[in-house]
Design an enzyme around this catalytic site. Sequence first.
Site, PDB file in Angstrom:
ATOM      1  N   GLU A 140     -11.451  -2.885  -8.242  1.00 19.22           N
ATOM      2  CA  GLU A 140     -11.974  -3.215  -6.917  1.00 19.22           C
ATOM      3  C   GLU A 140     -13.238  -2.426  -6.590  1.00 19.22           C
ATOM      4  O   GLU A 140     -14.164  -2.937  -5.961  1.00 19.22           O
ATOM      5  CB  GLU A 140     -10.893  -2.936  -5.875  1.00 19.22           C
ATOM      6  CG  GLU A 140     -11.333  -3.071  -4.426  1.00 19.22           C
ATOM      7  CD  GLU A 140     -10.233  -2.699  -3.440  1.00 19.22           C
ATOM      8  OE1 GLU A 140     -10.545  -2.542  -2.247  1.00 19.22           O
ATOM      9  OE2 GLU A 140      -9.063  -2.563  -3.863  1.00 19.22           O
ATOM     10  N   LYS A 156       0.836  -1.192   0.000  1.00 20.20           N
ATOM     11  CA  LYS A 156       0.000   0.000   0.000  1.00 20.20           C
ATOM     12  C   LYS A 156       0.880   1.256   0.000  1.00 20.20           C
ATOM     13  O   LYS A 156       1.908   1.312   0.680  1.00 20.20           O
ATOM     14  CB  LYS A 156      -0.912   0.015   1.228  1.00 20.20           C
ATOM     15  CG  LYS A 156      -1.862  -1.181   1.311  1.00 20.20           C
ATOM     16  CD  LYS A 156      -2.904  -1.146   0.218  1.00 20.20           C
ATOM     17  CE  LYS A 156      -3.908  -2.286   0.375  1.00 20.20           C
ATOM     18  NZ  LYS A 156      -5.002  -2.200  -0.603  1.00 20.20           N
ATOM     19  N   GLU A 194      -2.147   0.217  -8.556  1.00 21.80           N
ATOM     20  CA  GLU A 194      -3.567  -0.122  -8.457  1.00 21.80           C
ATOM     21  C   GLU A 194      -4.364   1.062  -7.907  1.00 21.80           C
ATOM     22  O   GLU A 194      -3.905   1.759  -7.003  1.00 21.80           O
ATOM     23  CB  GLU A 194      -3.734  -1.337  -7.537  1.00 21.80           C
ATOM     24  CG  GLU A 194      -5.168  -1.756  -7.301  1.00 21.80           C
ATOM     25  CD  GLU A 194      -5.266  -2.975  -6.392  1.00 21.80           C
ATOM     26  OE1 GLU A 194      -6.352  -3.188  -5.817  1.00 21.80           O
ATOM     27  OE2 GLU A 194      -4.258  -3.707  -6.248  1.00 21.80           O
ATOM     28  N   ASP A 251      -0.403  -0.115  -4.481  1.00 23.29           N
ATOM     29  CA  ASP A 251      -1.843   0.154  -4.453  1.00 23.29           C
ATOM     30  C   ASP A 251      -2.101   1.434  -3.668  1.00 23.29           C
ATOM     31  O   ASP A 251      -1.735   1.533  -2.500  1.00 23.29           O
ATOM     32  CB  ASP A 251      -2.552  -1.034  -3.792  1.00 23.29           C
ATOM     33  CG  ASP A 251      -4.059  -0.892  -3.742  1.00 23.29           C
ATOM     34  OD1 ASP A 251      -4.593   0.118  -4.239  1.00 23.29           O
ATOM     35  OD2 ASP A 251      -4.713  -1.803  -3.193  1.00 23.29           O
ATOM     36  N   HIS A 278      -9.490  -8.706  -7.087  1.00 27.90           N
ATOM     37  CA  HIS A 278      -9.291  -8.192  -5.739  1.00 27.90           C
ATOM     38  C   HIS A 278      -9.858  -9.200  -4.748  1.00 27.90           C
ATOM     39  O   HIS A 278     -10.918  -9.781  -4.961  1.00 27.90           O
ATOM     40  CB  HIS A 278     -10.021  -6.851  -5.581  1.00 27.90           C
ATOM     41  CG  HIS A 278     -10.169  -6.408  -4.157  1.00 27.90           C
ATOM     42  ND1 HIS A 278     -11.380  -6.442  -3.478  1.00 27.90           N
ATOM     43  CD2 HIS A 278      -9.257  -5.928  -3.276  1.00 27.90           C
ATOM     44  CE1 HIS A 278     -11.200  -5.987  -2.252  1.00 27.90           C
ATOM     45  NE2 HIS A 278      -9.931  -5.677  -2.099  1.00 27.90           N
ATOM     46  N   ASP A 326     -14.152  -7.523  -8.496  1.00 28.86           N
ATOM     47  CA  ASP A 326     -14.442  -7.758  -7.086  1.00 28.86           C
ATOM     48  C   ASP A 326     -15.749  -8.547  -7.017  1.00 28.86           C
ATOM     49  O   ASP A 326     -16.748  -8.162  -7.629  1.00 28.86           O
ATOM     50  CB  ASP A 326     -14.579  -6.440  -6.326  1.00 28.86           C
ATOM     51  CG  ASP A 326     -14.795  -6.653  -4.841  1.00 28.86           C
ATOM     52  OD1 ASP A 326     -13.833  -6.554  -4.072  1.00 28.86           O
ATOM     53  OD2 ASP A 326     -15.955  -6.920  -4.445  1.00 28.86           O
TER      54      ASP A 326
END
Length: 470
Positions: free
Chosen positions: A326, A219, A297, A271, A376, A349
């Site tokens: 996602e 992240k 992402e 992400d 995801h 997702d």
Amino acid sequence: MSDTISHVEIHDVRFPTSLTGDGSDAMNTDCDYSSAYVSLHTEQGRVGNGMTFTIGRGNDIVCIAIREIANRFVGKEIELLFADMGKAWDYMVADPQLRWIGPEKGVIHIASGAVNNALWDLFAKSRKKPLWKLIVDFTPEELVRATAFRYITDAITREEALTMLKEKEAGKNERETYVRANGYPAYVTSAGWLGYDDDKIRRLTKQALQAGFNHFKMKVGTNVASDLRRGKIIRSVIDDPVNLPEGSVPRDPKTLSGKNAGPTGNVLMIDANQVWDVPEAIEYVKELQEIKPWFIEEPTAPDDILGHAAIRRGLKPYGIGVATGEHAHNRMVFKQLLQSEAIDVVQIDSCRLAGVSEVLAVLLMAAKFGVPVCPHAGGVGLCEYVIHLSLIDYIAVSGSIDKNVLEFVDHLHEHFIYPCSINSNGRYNVPSNANEGYSIEMHKQSIATYEWPTGSYWQSPEARKAHGLE
């Protein structure tokens, strides 16, 4: 003997993941992973389970919407629904008053996803097959009939889809045999949450590497210097041959092409969870090129198609791709992302889209446009769901597994009767129990403990103090 849906049962189940930092990212800093959980009961005692995923507050709103949608199926004969799941999906989203508060987006859409998933679970259980096996055993005509095609026929027609599926028929048995023996490729996010300190990142990355994973996601988005430092920590672990599992073999080069793999064949992804404006996304990610990510992402708002296209153009000279999906709220967003050449990776997702019938539409479009699908997962229940979807894509739709990887996060699997699992090579095992359906049935004790607000956990003095509920 005919059987009809008699009643629905709904639970608001919330797990206290905010206390450990699980799920923390640049946009979502306080996550209590939650399930808006529905069961469709029939007159003869069959049960189909479904859910959608939220991160806490608002789960009750989704549950209300689920009840409104699920009640439309009470009294319906299940075999008539199973005979044309595409038509059943159209019926589900066609209530004009409920549609008005979408249409086909937001709370009403993810609630529809829970209901459609429950109906597919009921279908698979009635045929004594895991969901993926039910669908890959369909004829091409049956699969097309089960798919939601409205609003996407300018991107793919039923006739085109039928031709594609027939072309993939020849190798289905071989692909199924291969994936049963080897598992489905996975990547790990558990080491890369923003709330983790450097030592925890290093320790969890080493553990993931030893577990056989070779794709890792981190992240990013709050501070360039911090993200660069964290990325270098992960790279220092995954690029060092000393840290590889004993007896590990070199990766197949075709599975690494275009992914900025390091010297040991390991891949890093990043992400941002929608945190940037478009120009900021381009400049920020350029600052991270030293850690060589395969893709960024969710760099910006999930329904900004032209923004994603601009970011992809801006990062292409640096060899960094763009992934999203996602939070793409329906098949039309994916259609436009693909038509605009805005993404390198499709990230469906299982709960954001309105169930399996809509997911099939996106899988077919992605296959036509030649873009790999890397779903995801994480959250609660998502890993259990998406292995089925990736198997459907590989065996019946795209026929490709070379660039595809499926997210795995090692959280909360113990709450499911048929939890997903990972083999020693960092791959998902194929669900194989004839009774598991869509693998989302939750233990009754887990519901009793974590149901909001009456569950034993949420009523305990310790929990009320920890969550500021006193």
